[in-house]
Write a protein that holds these residues in place. Structure first.
Motif, short mmCIF file in Angstrom:
data_model
loop_
_atom_site.label_atom_id
_atom_site.label_comp_id
_atom_site.label_asym_id
_atom_site.label_seq_id
_atom_site.Cartn_x
_atom_site.Cartn_y
_atom_site.Cartn_z
N UNK A 148 8.74 16.03 9.15
CA UNK A 148 8.26 15.19 10.25
C UNK A 148 6.89 14.59 9.92
N UNK A 149 5.97 15.44 9.43
CA UNK A 149 4.63 14.96 9.12
C UNK A 149 4.64 13.99 7.95
N UNK A 150 5.52 14.22 6.99
CA UNK A 150 5.58 13.34 5.82
C UNK A 150 6.03 11.93 6.20
N UNK A 151 6.89 11.81 7.20
CA UNK A 151 7.34 10.49 7.65
C UNK A 151 6.16 9.65 8.14
N UNK A 152 5.30 10.23 8.94
CA UNK A 152 4.15 9.49 9.45
C UNK A 152 3.05 9.37 8.41
N UNK A 153 2.91 10.36 7.54
CA UNK A 153 1.89 10.33 6.50
C UNK A 153 2.14 9.18 5.53
N UNK A 154 3.38 9.04 5.09
CA UNK A 154 3.71 7.96 4.15
C UNK A 154 3.64 6.60 4.83
N UNK A 155 4.01 6.55 6.11
CA UNK A 155 3.93 5.29 6.82
C UNK A 155 2.52 4.80 7.00
N UNK A 156 1.55 5.72 7.10
CA UNK A 156 0.16 5.33 7.27
C UNK A 156 -0.50 4.92 5.96
N UNK A 157 0.19 5.11 4.84
CA UNK A 157 -0.39 4.76 3.54
C UNK A 157 0.38 3.62 2.90
N UNK A 158 0.56 2.57 3.66
CA UNK A 158 1.32 1.43 3.14
C UNK A 158 0.64 0.83 1.92
N UNK A 159 -0.71 0.83 1.89
CA UNK A 159 -1.43 0.25 0.77
C UNK A 159 -1.68 1.25 -0.36
N UNK A 160 -1.51 2.53 -0.07
CA UNK A 160 -1.68 3.52 -1.12
C UNK A 160 -3.13 3.93 -1.34
N UNK A 161 -3.32 4.86 -2.28
CA UNK A 161 -4.64 5.40 -2.59
C UNK A 161 -4.94 5.14 -4.05
N UNK A 162 -6.22 4.88 -4.35
CA UNK A 162 -6.63 4.64 -5.73
C UNK A 162 -6.40 5.90 -6.57
N UNK A 163 -6.21 5.70 -7.86
CA UNK A 163 -5.84 6.79 -8.76
C UNK A 163 -6.78 7.98 -8.76
N UNK A 164 -8.09 7.81 -8.97
CA UNK A 164 -8.99 8.99 -9.01
C UNK A 164 -8.99 9.78 -7.71
N UNK A 165 -9.00 9.10 -6.58
CA UNK A 165 -8.98 9.81 -5.30
C UNK A 165 -7.67 10.56 -5.12
N UNK A 166 -6.55 9.95 -5.50
CA UNK A 166 -5.25 10.59 -5.36
C UNK A 166 -5.15 11.82 -6.27
N UNK A 167 -5.70 11.73 -7.47
CA UNK A 167 -5.66 12.86 -8.40
C UNK A 167 -6.43 14.05 -7.84
N UNK A 168 -7.60 13.82 -7.27
CA UNK A 168 -8.40 14.91 -6.71
C UNK A 168 -7.71 15.52 -5.49
N UNK A 169 -7.09 14.66 -4.66
CA UNK A 169 -6.40 15.17 -3.48
C UNK A 169 -5.22 16.05 -3.88
#
Length: 337
Positions: free
Chosen positions: A25-46
Motif C-alpha cells: 500500500x505504501x509503495x503505491x503512493x511512494x512511487x506515485x509521489x516520485x514521478x521525477x525521481x531522485x538524483x543518483x548520489x541521494x538515492x544511493x545514500x537512501x
C-alpha cells in the motif's frame, strides 16, 4: 529442527506476513509521489541507510540470530532508535564546495521566498510521525506505572499479589528500568529528525547548481525518507514494548484455597493480552515497511538531474548548422561550391 530454529522461523514468518500488505500500500503512493525521481548520489545514500536500518532491526529482534535475543536488555529496545538517528545523519546534504569560489550564484535560479519544514512536507506526514512517538511514549509510561522492583531494585517486574495469602505472581515487563532509556532515545531521535528536516528545508532553493524545481523535488524526497526512517524506528520499538506487555498480560498464577482446590488469578490487563500482541505485529510490519520504502525509489532522468548551466550535447539539426537552416534574424551563409 531445533527449538531455536523453530522460534527464528516463526518470528521471521510472522514479520514477513505483516510487512507485505503495508509495504504494498505504501509503495503505491511512494512511487506515485516520485514521478521525477531522485538524483543518483541521494538515492544511493537512501538505499544504503535503508539496508543498514533494516538489518539492525531484524538482527536485534527477539528470537533473532544474535545471542541473548529475547532477554531483556537495553540494546534490545534502543538499537532501532540509535541506528535510525545514524541513518538520518547519513541523509543530510553534504556541503558542496564550488569549483570557482568567486563565481556568483545564478540569481535567476534562486528562490528567495521563506521556507519552512511545511514547505516540502504534507501535514499528514508530520502528524503520523508525531503519533508514532506519542504512542511509544504512552506505552512506555503505562508499562512503567505497572512495574515493580525486582530483587535488585530495578523496576522490571509486574507483581500480582493475592491479598493476605502470601502468594503472588510476577513476570518481566518493560518497566522504568528500560522505559527511561527508551524515552531518552526517543527524544534524541525526534530532536535529530526535526533538526534534519529544518536543515534540509531552510537553505535557498537552487544554490546547489540545480534548478528550483529539481532542488525542491530532491528536498521533498529527502524529507520524506527522513520521516520514514524515524517513524519506522519508533513503530518497531513500539512493537517490542507492546509485545512485552502482551506477554506479561498472559500471566496466570494458581494457588491453593483449601477445600476449594486451586484458584487462578490473572493480571489486571489480562483482557488486553491478545489485542496488544496483534498490535505489536501490525506496528512492526508497518515500521519495517517504512524502512524498506527508499529501496524502491525512482532514479531521476538525466534531463531532470542535470545541474543548471550544464550544456547539452547538440546535433546539427539542433544548432541550425544543416544547409539552408539559420538562426532567426541572421543572414543565410552561402555554401562553398
Amino acid at each position: 529442527m531445533s527449538m531455536f530454529q523453530f522460534v527464528l522461523l516463526h518470528e521471521y514468518v510472522n514479520t514477513a506476513t505483516t510487512v507485505i500488505v503495508p509495504l504494498g500500500i505504501a509503495l503505491h503512493y511512494w512511487r506515485g509521489a516520485e514521478a521525477q525521481g531522485i538524483a543518483g548520489p541521494q538515492l544511493l545514500r537512501a538505499r544504503f541507510a535503508s539496508v543498514l536500518l533494516c538489518a539492525a532491526i531484524l538482527l536485534s529482534a527477539p528470537g533473532g540470530p544474535l545471542p541473548n535475543r529475547g532477554n531483556f536488555r537495553w540494546d534490545d529496545f534502543l538499537t532501532a532508535l540509535v541506528v535510525a538517528t545514524l541513518c538520518i545523519a547519513i541523509l543530510l546534504p553534504s556541503r558542496r564546495r564550488p569549483t570557482t569560489p568567486d563565481a556568483p550564484e545564478p540569481l535567476a535560479q534562486l528562490d528567495l521566498r521563506p521556507r519552512s519544514i511545511g514547505s516540502f512536507t504534507r501535514p499528514w506526514w508530520l502528524v503520523s510521525w508525531g503519533a508514532s512517538a506519542a504512542l511509544l511514549a504512552t506505552a512506555v509510561v503505562s508499562a512503567g506505572l505497572l512495574s515493580s522492583p525486582d530483587g535488585l531494585g530495578r523496576y522490571t517486574e509486574l507483581v500480582v499479589p493475592f491479598g493476605t495469602t502470601g502468594y503472588y505472581g510476577s513476570s518481566s515487563i518493560v518497566g522504568w528500568y528500560f522505559g527511561v532509556p527508551i524515552i531518552c532515545a526517543t527524544l534524541a531521535l525526534c530532536v535529530a529528525t526535526w533538526l534534519a528536516l529544518a536543515g534540509v528545508a531552510h537553505p535557498r532553493l537552487g544554490q546547489r547548481g540545480l534548478s528550483v524545481q529539481a532542488d525542491a523535488a530532491a528536498r521533498r524526497s529527502r524529507m520524506r525518507t527522513i520521516l520514514a526512517f524515524s517513524s519506522g524506528a519508533l513503530l518497531v520499538t513500539l512493537a517490542m514494548v507492546l509485545s512485552s506487555l502482551g506477554g506479561t498480560a498472559q500471566l496466570l498464577v494458581s494457588f491453593p484455597a483449601g477445600d476449594a482446590g486451586f484458584v487462578s488469578v490473572g493480571t489486571p490487563i489480562a483482557a488486553l493480552a491478545m489485542p496488544l500482541t496483534v498490535a505489536s505485529f501490525l506496528a512492526r510490519g508497518l515500521g519495517i515497511a517504512l524502512v524498506l520504502l527508499p529501496l524502491f525509489s525512482r532514479r531521476a532522468s538525466p534531463a531532470h538531474s542535470r545541474p543548471v548551466g550544464t550544456p547539452r550535447s547538440v546535433t546539427g539539426a539542433e544548432n541550425g548548422s544543416r544547409t539552408g537552416v539559420h538562426a532567426p534574424g541572421s543572414a543565410p551563409t552561402r555554401q562553398p561550391a
